[in-house]
Design an enzyme around this catalytic site. Structure first.
Site, PDB file in Angstrom:
ATOM      1  N   GLU A  59      17.457 -18.433  29.620  1.00  0.00           N
ATOM      2  CA  GLU A  59      17.446 -17.868  30.982  1.00  0.00           C
ATOM      3  C   GLU A  59      18.345 -18.731  31.861  1.00  0.00           C
ATOM      4  O   GLU A  59      18.142 -19.940  31.997  1.00  0.00           O
ATOM      5  CB  GLU A  59      16.021 -17.785  31.549  1.00  0.00           C
ATOM      6  CG  GLU A  59      16.049 -17.079  32.913  1.00  0.00           C
ATOM      7  CD  GLU A  59      14.677 -16.703  33.462  1.00  0.00           C
ATOM      8  OE1 GLU A  59      13.756 -16.426  32.656  1.00  0.00           O
ATOM      9  OE2 GLU A  59      14.548 -16.687  34.701  1.00  0.00           O
ATOM     10  N   GLU A  84      18.905 -24.484  35.153  1.00  0.00           N
ATOM     11  CA  GLU A  84      18.869 -24.430  36.618  1.00  0.00           C
ATOM     12  C   GLU A  84      19.409 -25.742  37.195  1.00  0.00           C
ATOM     13  O   GLU A  84      18.752 -26.780  37.117  1.00  0.00           O
ATOM     14  CB  GLU A  84      17.424 -24.186  37.111  1.00  0.00           C
ATOM     15  CG  GLU A  84      17.295 -24.052  38.616  1.00  0.00           C
ATOM     16  CD  GLU A  84      18.312 -23.088  39.231  1.00  0.00           C
ATOM     17  OE1 GLU A  84      19.305 -23.574  39.814  1.00  0.00           O
ATOM     18  OE2 GLU A  84      18.141 -21.865  39.090  1.00  0.00           O
ATOM     19  N   ASP A 111      25.628 -26.659  34.878  1.00  0.00           N
ATOM     20  CA  ASP A 111      26.233 -25.332  34.726  1.00  0.00           C
ATOM     21  C   ASP A 111      25.925 -24.761  33.332  1.00  0.00           C
ATOM     22  O   ASP A 111      26.200 -25.408  32.304  1.00  0.00           O
ATOM     23  CB  ASP A 111      27.748 -25.497  34.920  1.00  0.00           C
ATOM     24  CG  ASP A 111      28.525 -24.201  34.774  1.00  0.00           C
ATOM     25  OD1 ASP A 111      27.908 -23.142  34.593  1.00  0.00           O
ATOM     26  OD2 ASP A 111      29.759 -24.280  34.833  1.00  0.00           O
ATOM     27  N   ASP A 133      23.796 -15.638  41.932  1.00  0.00           N
ATOM     28  CA  ASP A 133      24.328 -15.777  43.298  1.00  0.00           C
ATOM     29  C   ASP A 133      25.392 -14.705  43.524  1.00  0.00           C
ATOM     30  O   ASP A 133      26.336 -14.589  42.741  1.00  0.00           O
ATOM     31  CB  ASP A 133      24.926 -17.174  43.494  1.00  0.00           C
ATOM     32  CG  ASP A 133      23.848 -18.255  43.455  1.00  0.00           C
ATOM     33  OD1 ASP A 133      22.738 -17.999  43.948  1.00  0.00           O
ATOM     34  OD2 ASP A 133      24.112 -19.340  42.908  1.00  0.00           O
ATOM     35  N   LYS A 137      31.676 -12.713  49.640  1.00  0.00           N
ATOM     36  CA  LYS A 137      33.050 -12.678  50.181  1.00  0.00           C
ATOM     37  C   LYS A 137      34.063 -12.484  49.060  1.00  0.00           C
ATOM     38  O   LYS A 137      33.980 -13.161  48.023  1.00  0.00           O
ATOM     39  CB  LYS A 137      33.358 -14.000  50.899  1.00  0.00           C
ATOM     40  CG  LYS A 137      32.527 -14.194  52.134  1.00  0.00           C
ATOM     41  CD  LYS A 137      32.922 -15.450  52.863  1.00  0.00           C
ATOM     42  CE  LYS A 137      32.010 -15.633  54.057  1.00  0.00           C
ATOM     43  NZ  LYS A 137      31.657 -17.004  54.316  1.00  0.00           N
ATOM     44  N   ASP A 169      20.029  -7.447  43.276  1.00  0.00           N
ATOM     45  CA  ASP A 169      19.656  -6.639  44.448  1.00  0.00           C
ATOM     46  C   ASP A 169      20.901  -6.292  45.264  1.00  0.00           C
ATOM     47  O   ASP A 169      20.765  -5.760  46.361  1.00  0.00           O
ATOM     48  CB  ASP A 169      18.698  -7.443  45.343  1.00  0.00           C
ATOM     49  CG  ASP A 169      19.330  -8.756  45.796  1.00  0.00           C
ATOM     50  OD1 ASP A 169      19.918  -9.461  44.929  1.00  0.00           O
ATOM     51  OD2 ASP A 169      19.273  -9.081  46.981  1.00  0.00           O
ATOM     52  N   ARG A 208      10.737 -15.199  42.624  1.00  0.00           N
ATOM     53  CA  ARG A 208      10.688 -15.600  44.033  1.00  0.00           C
ATOM     54  C   ARG A 208      11.838 -14.965  44.825  1.00  0.00           C
ATOM     55  O   ARG A 208      11.660 -14.443  45.906  1.00  0.00           O
ATOM     56  CB  ARG A 208      10.840 -17.121  44.038  1.00  0.00           C
ATOM     57  CG  ARG A 208      10.260 -17.831  45.182  1.00  0.00           C
ATOM     58  CD  ARG A 208      10.523 -19.306  44.928  1.00  0.00           C
ATOM     59  NE  ARG A 208      10.263 -20.071  46.112  1.00  0.00           N
ATOM     60  CZ  ARG A 208       9.082 -20.593  46.403  1.00  0.00           C
ATOM     61  NH1 ARG A 208       8.077 -20.428  45.593  1.00  0.00           N
ATOM     62  NH2 ARG A 208       8.932 -21.288  47.522  1.00  0.00           N
ATOM     63  N   TYR A 209      13.025 -15.015  44.234  1.00  0.00           N
ATOM     64  CA  TYR A 209      14.183 -14.453  44.927  1.00  0.00           C
ATOM     65  C   TYR A 209      14.000 -12.941  45.092  1.00  0.00           C
ATOM     66  O   TYR A 209      14.296 -12.376  46.145  1.00  0.00           O
ATOM     67  CB  TYR A 209      15.481 -14.762  44.153  1.00  0.00           C
ATOM     68  CG  TYR A 209      16.681 -14.125  44.809  1.00  0.00           C
ATOM     69  CD1 TYR A 209      17.416 -14.803  45.776  1.00  0.00           C
ATOM     70  CD2 TYR A 209      17.047 -12.811  44.510  1.00  0.00           C
ATOM     71  CE1 TYR A 209      18.483 -14.196  46.417  1.00  0.00           C
ATOM     72  CE2 TYR A 209      18.105 -12.195  45.139  1.00  0.00           C
ATOM     73  CZ  TYR A 209      18.831 -12.889  46.086  1.00  0.00           C
ATOM     74  OH  TYR A 209      19.868 -12.285  46.725  1.00  0.00           O
ATOM     75  N   GLU A 210      13.513 -12.297  44.047  1.00  0.00           N
ATOM     76  CA  GLU A 210      13.331 -10.839  44.117  1.00  0.00           C
ATOM     77  C   GLU A 210      12.353 -10.461  45.239  1.00  0.00           C
ATOM     78  O   GLU A 210      12.600  -9.510  45.993  1.00  0.00           O
ATOM     79  CB  GLU A 210      12.807 -10.303  42.782  1.00  0.00           C
ATOM     80  CG  GLU A 210      12.607  -8.795  42.827  1.00  0.00           C
ATOM     81  CD  GLU A 210      12.054  -8.241  41.521  1.00  0.00           C
ATOM     82  OE1 GLU A 210      12.830  -7.675  40.747  1.00  0.00           O
ATOM     83  OE2 GLU A 210      10.836  -8.389  41.279  1.00  0.00           O
TER      84      GLU A 210
HETATM   85  C1  LIG Z   1      19.751 -16.317  43.769  1.00  0.00           C
HETATM   86  S1  LIG Z   1      19.099 -17.530  42.728  1.00  0.00           S
HETATM   87  C2  LIG Z   1      17.961 -16.616  41.706  1.00  0.00           C
HETATM   88  C3  LIG Z   1      16.952 -17.519  41.024  1.00  0.00           C
HETATM   89  C4  LIG Z   1      15.936 -16.809  40.107  1.00  0.00           C
HETATM   90  N1  LIG Z   1      16.582 -16.183  38.974  1.00  0.00           N
HETATM   91  C5  LIG Z   1      15.093 -15.808  40.863  1.00  0.00           C
HETATM   92  O1  LIG Z   1      15.254 -14.603  40.609  1.00  0.00           O
HETATM   93  O2  LIG Z   1      14.258 -16.241  41.688  1.00  0.00           O
HETATM   94  C6  LIG Z   1      20.412 -17.878  41.578  1.00  0.00           C
HETATM   95  C7  LIG Z   1      20.197 -19.165  40.804  1.00  0.00           C
HETATM   96  O3  LIG Z   1      21.234 -19.311  39.843  1.00  0.00           O
HETATM   97  C8  LIG Z   1      21.540 -20.686  39.742  1.00  0.00           C
HETATM   98  N2  LIG Z   1      22.909 -20.799  39.211  1.00  0.00           N
HETATM   99  C9  LIG Z   1      24.055 -20.517  39.864  1.00  0.00           C
HETATM  100  N3  LIG Z   1      25.122 -20.774  39.094  1.00  0.00           N
HETATM  101  C10 LIG Z   1      24.637 -21.232  37.915  1.00  0.00           C
HETATM  102  C11 LIG Z   1      25.247 -21.692  36.719  1.00  0.00           C
HETATM  103  N4  LIG Z   1      26.577 -21.751  36.601  1.00  0.00           N
HETATM  104  N5  LIG Z   1      24.454 -22.089  35.709  1.00  0.00           N
HETATM  105  C12 LIG Z   1      23.106 -22.028  35.848  1.00  0.00           C
HETATM  106  N6  LIG Z   1      22.464 -21.634  36.959  1.00  0.00           N
HETATM  107  C13 LIG Z   1      23.224 -21.242  37.981  1.00  0.00           C
HETATM  108  C14 LIG Z   1      21.397 -21.203  41.172  1.00  0.00           C
HETATM  109  O4  LIG Z   1      21.170 -22.593  41.226  1.00  0.00           O
HETATM  110  C15 LIG Z   1      20.238 -20.409  41.695  1.00  0.00           C
HETATM  111  O5  LIG Z   1      19.019 -21.078  41.568  1.00  0.00           O
END
Ligand SMILES: C[S@@+](CC[C@H](N)C(=O)[O-])C[C@H]1O[C@@H](n2cnc3c(N)ncnc32)[C@H](O)[C@@H]1O
Length: 228
Positions: A59, A84, A111, A133, A137, A169, A208-210
Protein backbone atom coordinates in the site's frame (compact mmCIF):
# COMPACT_ATOMS: atom_id res chain seq x y z
CA UNK A 1 20.25 16.89 -5.96
CA UNK A 2 21.31 16.89 -2.31
CA UNK A 3 22.30 13.60 -0.72
CA UNK A 4 19.22 13.69 1.51
CA UNK A 5 16.87 14.30 -1.45
CA UNK A 6 18.56 11.44 -3.29
CA UNK A 7 18.06 9.14 -0.32
CA UNK A 8 14.37 10.04 -0.10
CA UNK A 9 13.81 9.76 -3.85
CA UNK A 10 11.47 12.02 -5.79
CA UNK A 11 8.93 12.45 -2.98
CA UNK A 12 7.21 15.84 -3.36
CA UNK A 13 4.79 15.91 -0.41
CA UNK A 14 5.20 17.04 3.19
CA UNK A 15 7.37 14.93 5.47
CA UNK A 16 6.39 16.62 8.74
CA UNK A 17 3.18 18.21 10.03
CA UNK A 18 2.49 19.05 13.68
CA UNK A 19 5.34 18.18 16.05
CA UNK A 20 4.93 14.75 17.53
CA UNK A 21 4.08 14.33 21.19
CA UNK A 22 3.51 11.56 23.71
CA UNK A 23 2.56 8.15 22.33
CA UNK A 24 3.33 9.06 18.70
CA UNK A 25 6.78 10.39 19.49
CA UNK A 26 7.47 7.32 21.62
CA UNK A 27 6.23 5.06 18.78
CA UNK A 28 8.65 6.62 16.30
CA UNK A 29 11.60 5.97 18.62
CA UNK A 30 10.57 2.57 19.95
CA UNK A 31 8.58 0.94 17.14
CA UNK A 32 9.83 2.35 13.84
CA UNK A 33 13.14 0.41 14.04
CA UNK A 34 11.13 -2.79 14.62
CA UNK A 35 8.73 -2.40 11.68
CA UNK A 36 10.78 -0.38 9.19
CA UNK A 37 12.32 -2.29 6.32
CA UNK A 38 15.57 -1.24 4.72
CA UNK A 39 15.97 -0.94 0.96
CA UNK A 40 18.30 -3.95 1.01
CA UNK A 41 15.59 -6.08 2.62
CA UNK A 42 13.33 -5.16 -0.31
CA UNK A 43 15.25 -7.66 -2.47
CA UNK A 44 13.87 -10.62 -0.45
CA UNK A 45 10.46 -9.42 0.72
CA UNK A 46 9.13 -12.84 1.75
CA UNK A 47 11.85 -12.90 4.44
CA UNK A 48 10.36 -9.80 6.07
CA UNK A 49 7.77 -11.75 8.04
CA UNK A 50 7.93 -14.47 10.72
CA UNK A 51 6.12 -16.92 8.40
CA UNK A 52 6.52 -17.26 4.64
CA UNK A 53 3.57 -15.25 3.32
CA UNK A 54 1.01 -16.74 0.91
CA UNK A 55 1.29 -13.50 -1.05
CA UNK A 56 2.58 -9.94 -0.73
CA UNK A 57 0.56 -6.73 -0.96
CA UNK A 58 1.84 -3.15 -1.08
CA UNK A 59 0.00 0.00 0.00
CA UNK A 60 1.53 3.25 -1.22
CA UNK A 61 0.83 6.37 0.86
CA UNK A 62 -1.17 4.67 3.62
CA UNK A 63 -1.76 7.98 5.48
CA UNK A 64 -2.83 7.04 9.02
CA UNK A 65 -2.97 3.33 8.10
CA UNK A 66 -6.72 2.73 8.51
CA UNK A 67 -7.01 0.59 5.39
CA UNK A 68 -3.65 -1.16 5.74
CA UNK A 69 -4.45 -2.31 9.29
CA UNK A 70 -7.87 -3.57 8.32
CA UNK A 71 -6.56 -5.35 5.20
CA UNK A 72 -3.72 -7.03 7.10
CA UNK A 73 -6.03 -8.14 9.93
CA UNK A 74 -8.36 -9.72 7.38
CA UNK A 75 -5.60 -11.63 5.58
CA UNK A 76 -3.19 -12.89 8.23
CA UNK A 77 -1.53 -15.30 5.78
CA UNK A 78 -0.40 -12.42 3.57
CA UNK A 79 2.56 -10.10 4.10
CA UNK A 80 1.86 -6.37 3.78
CA UNK A 81 4.29 -3.59 3.05
CA UNK A 82 3.06 -0.08 3.76
CA UNK A 83 4.81 3.02 2.47
CA UNK A 84 4.36 6.47 3.99
CA UNK A 85 7.00 9.21 4.04
CA UNK A 86 4.77 11.61 6.07
CA UNK A 87 6.09 11.22 9.61
CA UNK A 88 2.82 12.10 11.36
CA UNK A 89 0.98 9.38 9.40
CA UNK A 90 3.72 6.86 10.16
CA UNK A 91 3.58 7.72 13.89
CA UNK A 92 -0.20 7.25 13.99
CA UNK A 93 0.13 3.94 12.18
CA UNK A 94 2.80 2.67 14.59
CA UNK A 95 0.66 3.41 17.65
CA UNK A 96 -2.29 1.52 16.13
CA UNK A 97 -0.12 -1.30 14.80
CA UNK A 98 1.24 -2.03 18.26
CA UNK A 99 -2.31 -2.12 19.66
CA UNK A 100 -3.43 -4.43 16.83
CA UNK A 101 -0.45 -6.76 17.43
CA UNK A 102 -0.20 -7.78 13.76
CA UNK A 103 2.96 -9.58 12.64
CA UNK A 104 2.26 -9.33 8.91
CA UNK A 105 3.00 -5.63 8.31
CA UNK A 106 6.34 -3.96 7.55
CA UNK A 107 6.77 -0.28 6.83
CA UNK A 108 8.88 1.91 4.58
CA UNK A 109 9.16 5.66 5.18
CA UNK A 110 10.53 7.08 1.93
CA UNK A 111 9.40 7.47 -1.69
CA UNK A 112 7.65 4.26 -2.80
CA UNK A 113 9.57 4.39 -6.10
CA UNK A 114 12.81 3.62 -4.23
CA UNK A 115 11.31 0.46 -2.77
CA UNK A 116 9.63 -0.58 -6.01
CA UNK A 117 13.05 -0.50 -7.68
CA UNK A 118 14.37 -3.03 -5.15
CA UNK A 119 11.50 -5.52 -5.17
CA UNK A 120 11.92 -8.67 -7.29
CA UNK A 121 9.97 -9.14 -10.54
CA UNK A 122 6.38 -10.33 -10.11
CA UNK A 123 6.61 -10.57 -6.32
CA UNK A 124 3.37 -8.71 -5.53
CA UNK A 125 -0.15 -10.03 -5.58
CA UNK A 126 -1.38 -6.48 -5.50
CA UNK A 127 -0.69 -2.82 -4.86
CA UNK A 128 -2.99 -0.08 -3.55
CA UNK A 129 -2.76 3.65 -4.08
CA UNK A 130 -5.62 5.35 -2.26
CA UNK A 131 -6.15 9.08 -2.63
CA UNK A 132 -2.74 9.96 -4.04
CA UNK A 133 -1.84 13.65 -3.72
CA UNK A 134 -3.80 15.31 -6.54
CA UNK A 135 -1.35 18.08 -7.48
CA UNK A 136 -4.13 20.15 -9.08
CA UNK A 137 -1.94 22.81 -10.73
CA UNK A 138 -0.98 21.96 -14.28
CA UNK A 139 2.69 22.71 -13.66
CA UNK A 140 2.66 20.05 -10.89
CA UNK A 141 0.93 17.25 -12.81
CA UNK A 142 4.29 15.63 -13.47
CA UNK A 143 4.54 15.04 -9.71
CA UNK A 144 1.47 12.79 -9.70
CA UNK A 145 2.33 9.27 -8.60
CA UNK A 146 0.41 7.72 -11.50
CA UNK A 147 2.74 8.36 -14.41
CA UNK A 148 4.66 6.25 -16.90
CA UNK A 149 7.83 5.62 -14.85
CA UNK A 150 5.87 4.49 -11.77
CA UNK A 151 3.56 2.36 -13.91
CA UNK A 152 6.70 0.68 -15.32
CA UNK A 153 7.80 -0.02 -11.76
CA UNK A 154 4.40 -1.39 -10.74
CA UNK A 155 4.09 -3.48 -13.90
CA UNK A 156 7.43 -5.14 -13.15
CA UNK A 157 6.65 -6.09 -9.56
CA UNK A 158 2.96 -7.02 -9.75
CA UNK A 159 2.52 -10.57 -10.99
CA UNK A 160 0.49 -11.23 -14.15
CA UNK A 161 -3.17 -11.35 -13.12
CA UNK A 162 -2.34 -9.35 -9.99
CA UNK A 163 -4.24 -6.26 -8.86
CA UNK A 164 -3.57 -2.52 -8.85
CA UNK A 165 -6.17 -0.29 -7.16
CA UNK A 166 -6.38 3.50 -7.26
CA UNK A 167 -9.05 5.50 -5.40
CA UNK A 168 -9.46 9.23 -5.86
CA UNK A 169 -11.94 12.00 -5.08
CA UNK A 170 -10.57 14.27 -7.82
CA UNK A 171 -12.28 13.80 -11.19
CA UNK A 172 -9.27 15.12 -13.07
CA UNK A 173 -6.98 12.61 -11.36
CA UNK A 174 -9.41 9.79 -12.16
CA UNK A 175 -9.44 10.70 -15.85
CA UNK A 176 -5.68 11.18 -15.75
CA UNK A 177 -5.18 7.74 -14.17
CA UNK A 178 -7.37 6.01 -16.74
CA UNK A 179 -5.52 7.76 -19.58
CA UNK A 180 -2.03 7.04 -18.17
CA UNK A 181 -2.82 3.40 -17.46
CA UNK A 182 -4.38 2.89 -20.86
CA UNK A 183 -1.42 4.52 -22.63
CA UNK A 184 0.99 2.39 -20.58
CA UNK A 185 -0.63 -0.86 -21.65
CA UNK A 186 0.35 -3.28 -18.86
CA UNK A 187 -2.91 -3.08 -16.91
CA UNK A 188 -6.55 -3.66 -17.81
CA UNK A 189 -9.33 -1.66 -16.11
CA UNK A 190 -11.83 -4.23 -14.83
CA UNK A 191 -14.96 -2.02 -14.67
CA UNK A 192 -17.98 -3.20 -16.59
CA UNK A 193 -20.70 -0.96 -15.18
CA UNK A 194 -20.68 2.39 -13.38
CA UNK A 195 -21.34 0.60 -10.09
CA UNK A 196 -17.87 -0.91 -10.38
CA UNK A 197 -16.20 2.45 -9.85
CA UNK A 198 -18.87 3.99 -7.61
CA UNK A 199 -19.02 1.14 -5.10
CA UNK A 200 -16.26 0.93 -2.47
CA UNK A 201 -13.94 -2.07 -2.61
CA UNK A 202 -15.10 -5.17 -0.69
CA UNK A 203 -14.45 -4.82 3.08
CA UNK A 204 -13.60 -1.15 2.57
CA UNK A 205 -13.02 0.49 5.97
CA UNK A 206 -12.71 4.02 4.55
CA UNK A 207 -9.69 6.18 5.16
CA UNK A 208 -9.14 9.40 7.02
CA UNK A 209 -8.55 11.36 3.83
CA UNK A 210 -11.66 9.89 2.22
CA UNK A 211 -13.82 10.91 5.19
CA UNK A 212 -12.51 14.47 4.92
CA UNK A 213 -13.06 14.56 1.14
CA UNK A 214 -16.64 13.35 1.55
CA UNK A 215 -17.28 15.96 4.25
CA UNK A 216 -16.17 18.51 1.64
CA UNK A 217 -18.85 17.13 -0.72
CA UNK A 218 -16.54 15.18 -3.02
CA UNK A 219 -17.36 11.74 -4.43
CA UNK A 220 -14.88 8.85 -4.37
CA UNK A 221 -14.06 6.77 -7.41
CA UNK A 222 -12.68 3.26 -6.90
CA UNK A 223 -10.63 1.94 -9.82
CA UNK A 224 -9.38 -1.64 -10.08
CA UNK A 225 -6.85 -2.78 -12.69
CA UNK A 226 -5.43 -6.21 -13.46
CA UNK A 227 -1.86 -6.78 -14.61
CA UNK A 228 -2.12 -8.29 -18.08
C1 LIG B 1 -3.87 12.50 0.28
S1 LIG B 1 -2.91 11.44 1.25
C2 LIG B 1 -3.93 9.98 1.37
C3 LIG B 1 -3.51 9.08 2.53
C4 LIG B 1 -4.33 7.79 2.70
N1 LIG B 1 -4.17 6.90 1.57
C5 LIG B 1 -5.79 8.07 2.95
O1 LIG B 1 -6.60 7.76 2.07
O2 LIG B 1 -6.11 8.59 4.05
C6 LIG B 1 -1.62 10.88 0.16
C7 LIG B 1 -0.46 10.23 0.89
O3 LIG B 1 0.47 9.73 -0.06
C8 LIG B 1 1.77 9.90 0.47
N2 LIG B 1 2.71 9.92 -0.66
C9 LIG B 1 2.87 10.90 -1.57
N3 LIG B 1 3.85 10.60 -2.44
C10 LIG B 1 4.33 9.39 -2.07
C11 LIG B 1 5.36 8.55 -2.56
N4 LIG B 1 6.12 8.93 -3.59
N5 LIG B 1 5.58 7.37 -1.94
C12 LIG B 1 4.80 7.01 -0.89
N6 LIG B 1 3.83 7.77 -0.36
C13 LIG B 1 3.60 8.94 -0.94
C14 LIG B 1 1.69 11.24 1.21
O4 LIG B 1 2.68 11.36 2.20
C15 LIG B 1 0.30 11.21 1.78
O5 LIG B 1 0.26 10.73 3.09
Amino acid sequence: MTEDKERRGAFYGRRIGKSLRGAQQDAMVRLLPRYRLSLDEGATPTALFPHTPEGLWLEIGFGGGEHLLSHAARRPGFGFIGVEPFINGMARMLVDLEKAGLANIRLFDMDAALLLDRLPDGCLEGADLFYPDPWPKRRHWKRRFVRADNLDRLARVIRRGGTFRVASDVPHYVGWTLAEVRAHGAFRWTAETADDWRTPYPHWPGTRYEAWAMDCGRTPTYLTFKRT
